[in-house]
Design a protein around this motif. Structure first.
Motif, PDB file in Angstrom:
ATOM      1  N   ASP A  84       0.878  -1.159   0.000  1.00 25.08           N
ATOM      2  CA  ASP A  84       0.000   0.000   0.000  1.00 25.08           C
ATOM      3  C   ASP A  84       0.924   1.219   0.000  1.00 25.08           C
ATOM      4  N   PRO A  85       0.955   1.985  -1.095  1.00 25.69           N
ATOM      5  CA  PRO A  85       1.901   3.104  -1.193  1.00 25.69           C
ATOM      6  C   PRO A  85       1.789   4.114  -0.053  1.00 25.69           C
ATOM      7  N   SER A  86       0.588   4.396   0.410  1.00 26.87           N
ATOM      8  CA  SER A  86       0.459   5.384   1.486  1.00 26.87           C
ATOM      9  C   SER A  86       1.019   4.841   2.799  1.00 26.87           C
ATOM     10  N   GLN A  87       0.815   3.566   3.091  1.00 24.65           N
ATOM     11  CA  GLN A  87       1.381   2.973   4.301  1.00 24.65           C
ATOM     12  C   GLN A  87       2.900   2.900   4.207  1.00 24.65           C
ATOM     13  N   MET A  88       3.401   2.543   3.042  1.00 27.57           N
ATOM     14  CA  MET A  88       4.847   2.477   2.858  1.00 27.57           C
ATOM     15  C   MET A  88       5.464   3.873   2.990  1.00 27.57           C
ATOM     16  N   ASN A  89       4.798   4.891   2.499  1.00 22.80           N
ATOM     17  CA  ASN A  89       5.288   6.259   2.631  1.00 22.80           C
ATOM     18  C   ASN A  89       5.340   6.691   4.099  1.00 22.80           C
ATOM     19  N   LEU A  90       4.347   6.285   4.888  1.00 24.22           N
ATOM     20  CA  LEU A  90       4.364   6.606   6.314  1.00 24.22           C
ATOM     21  C   LEU A  90       5.549   5.931   7.008  1.00 24.22           C
ATOM     22  N   CYS A  91       5.806   4.686   6.660  1.00 26.20           N
ATOM     23  CA  CYS A  91       6.950   3.968   7.235  1.00 26.20           C
ATOM     24  C   CYS A  91       8.255   4.668   6.860  1.00 26.20           C
ATOM     25  N   ALA A  92       8.364   5.074   5.615  1.00 27.96           N
ATOM     26  CA  ALA A  92       9.566   5.783   5.168  1.00 27.96           C
ATOM     27  C   ALA A  92       9.706   7.122   5.884  1.00 27.96           C
ATOM     28  N   ALA A  93       8.595   7.798   6.136  1.00 27.10           N
ATOM     29  CA  ALA A  93       8.641   9.081   6.836  1.00 27.10           C
ATOM     30  C   ALA A  93       9.174   8.908   8.249  1.00 27.10           C
ATOM     31  N   ILE A  94       8.761   7.851   8.919  1.00 31.41           N
ATOM     32  CA  ILE A  94       9.252   7.599  10.284  1.00 31.41           C
ATOM     33  C   ILE A  94      10.763   7.460  10.273  1.00 31.41           C
ATOM     34  N   TRP A  95      11.268   6.590   9.403  1.00 35.27           N
ATOM     35  CA  TRP A  95      12.716   6.362   9.373  1.00 35.27           C
ATOM     36  C   TRP A  95      13.470   7.601   8.914  1.00 35.27           C
ATOM     37  N   THR A  96      12.885   8.367   8.026  1.00 32.62           N
ATOM     38  CA  THR A  96      13.543   9.585   7.554  1.00 32.62           C
ATOM     39  C   THR A  96      13.717  10.578   8.700  1.00 32.62           C
ATOM     40  N   VAL A  97      12.649  10.828   9.423  1.00 36.44           N
ATOM     41  CA  VAL A  97      12.698  11.781  10.531  1.00 36.44           C
ATOM     42  C   VAL A  97      13.639  11.288  11.627  1.00 36.44           C
ATOM     43  N   VAL A  98      13.452  10.061  12.071  1.00 37.42           N
ATOM     44  CA  VAL A  98      14.250   9.541  13.186  1.00 37.42           C
ATOM     45  C   VAL A  98      15.731   9.467  12.820  1.00 37.42           C
ATOM     46  N   SER A  99      16.043   8.930  11.662  1.00 40.08           N
ATOM     47  CA  SER A  99      17.456   8.789  11.303  1.00 40.08           C
ATOM     48  C   SER A  99      18.116  10.146  11.077  1.00 40.08           C
ATOM     49  N   TYR A 100      17.402  11.093  10.489  1.00 40.79           N
ATOM     50  CA  TYR A 100      17.976  12.421  10.270  1.00 40.79           C
ATOM     51  C   TYR A 100      18.288  13.108  11.590  1.00 40.79           C
ATOM     52  N   VAL A 101      17.321  13.118  12.491  1.00 39.19           N
ATOM     53  CA  VAL A 101      17.514  13.814  13.765  1.00 39.19           C
ATOM     54  C   VAL A 101      18.633  13.159  14.577  1.00 39.19           C
ATOM     55  N   ILE A 102      18.629  11.844  14.658  1.00 44.18           N
ATOM     56  CA  ILE A 102      19.664  11.153  15.438  1.00 44.18           C
ATOM     57  C   ILE A 102      21.041  11.349  14.808  1.00 44.18           C
ATOM     58  N   ALA A 103      21.130  11.292  13.491  1.00 45.89           N
ATOM     59  CA  ALA A 103      22.420  11.494  12.820  1.00 45.89           C
ATOM     60  C   ALA A 103      22.935  12.915  12.996  1.00 45.89           C
ATOM     61  N   ASP A 104      22.030  13.873  13.158  1.00 43.54           N
ATOM     62  CA  ASP A 104      22.414  15.271  13.273  1.00 43.54           C
ATOM     63  C   ASP A 104      22.698  15.707  14.721  1.00 43.54           C
ATOM     64  N   MET A 105      22.514  14.814  15.679  1.00 39.21           N
ATOM     65  CA  MET A 105      22.772  15.151  17.087  1.00 39.21           C
ATOM     66  C   MET A 105      24.276  15.346  17.300  1.00 39.21           C
ATOM     67  N   GLU A 106      24.606  16.209  18.233  1.00 36.16           N
ATOM     68  CA  GLU A 106      26.035  16.452  18.517  1.00 36.16           C
ATOM     69  C   GLU A 106      26.691  15.234  19.144  1.00 36.16           C
ATOM     70  N   GLU A 107      25.940  14.453  19.912  1.00 32.73           N
ATOM     71  CA  GLU A 107      26.476  13.252  20.534  1.00 32.73           C
ATOM     72  C   GLU A 107      25.626  12.059  20.104  1.00 32.73           C
ATOM     73  N   MET A 108      26.224  10.877  20.159  1.00 34.58           N
ATOM     74  CA  MET A 108      25.486   9.659  19.828  1.00 34.58           C
ATOM     75  C   MET A 108      24.432   9.381  20.897  1.00 34.58           C
ATOM     76  N   LEU A 109      23.433   8.588  20.541  1.00 35.06           N
ATOM     77  CA  LEU A 109      22.483   8.148  21.554  1.00 35.06           C
ATOM     78  C   LEU A 109      23.256   7.404  22.642  1.00 35.06           C
ATOM     79  N   PRO A 110      22.952   7.658  23.900  1.00 37.63           N
ATOM     80  CA  PRO A 110      23.674   6.985  24.985  1.00 37.63           C
ATOM     81  C   PRO A 110      23.479   5.473  24.943  1.00 37.63           C
ATOM     82  N   ARG A 111      24.538   4.760  25.203  1.00 40.29           N
ATOM     83  CA  ARG A 111      24.481   3.298  25.288  1.00 40.29           C
ATOM     84  C   ARG A 111      24.200   2.879  26.719  1.00 40.29           C
ATOM     85  N   LYS A 112      23.811   1.630  26.865  1.00 34.99           N
ATOM     86  CA  LYS A 112      23.584   1.078  28.208  1.00 34.99           C
ATOM     87  C   LYS A 112      24.903   0.828  28.880  1.00 34.99           C
TER      88      LYS A 112
END
Length: 112
Positions: A84-112
């Motif tokens: 379903d193109p609209s569902q696939m687009n929503l999935c892509a939007a999630i990964w686009t937003v999350v990966s962009y913001v995390i990659a652009d952070m000054e520090e990596m996400l904290p590890r355990k």
């Protein structure tokens, strides 16, 4: 991050990581309010990321309505035509937003 259970209607991300990393991801997910996909579920572990997660690297997996996953998974019907193109687009939007913001952070996400 991985998306190994199809690209059906997304509901959020499964997440495994430290409390601090979880808090950061929770803020990032708020950016997805316009598409109503802000939930974070426990356990972002999937087969492909398990080795990193057990070493403390934070990980996320797409959480979606996978009730039809095995209708197509590894069958002759497992083709792009069943997407379903609209569902696939929503999935892509999630990964686009999350990966962009995390990659652009000054520090990596904290590890355990």
């Amino acid at each position: 991050m991985e998306s190994d259970v199809g690209t059906f209607m997304p509901t959020g991300l499964g997440f495994t990581g430290s409390c601090k990393a979880h808090a950061i991801l929770k803020e990032v997910m708020q950016l997805l309010q316009p598409i109503n996909v802000t939930d974070i579920y426990e356990n972002g572990s999937e087969t492909d990321t398990g080795y990193w997660l057990k070493d403390g690297v934070p990980g996320a997996s797409l959480h979606d309505d996978d009730s039809k996953y095995f209708w197509f998974h590894h069958t002759q019907g497992d083709t792009m035509t069943v997407q379903d193109p609209s569902q696939m687009n929503l999935c892509a939007a999630i990964w686009t937003v999350v990966s962009y913001v995390i990659a652009d952070m000054e520090e990596m996400l904290p590890r355990k």
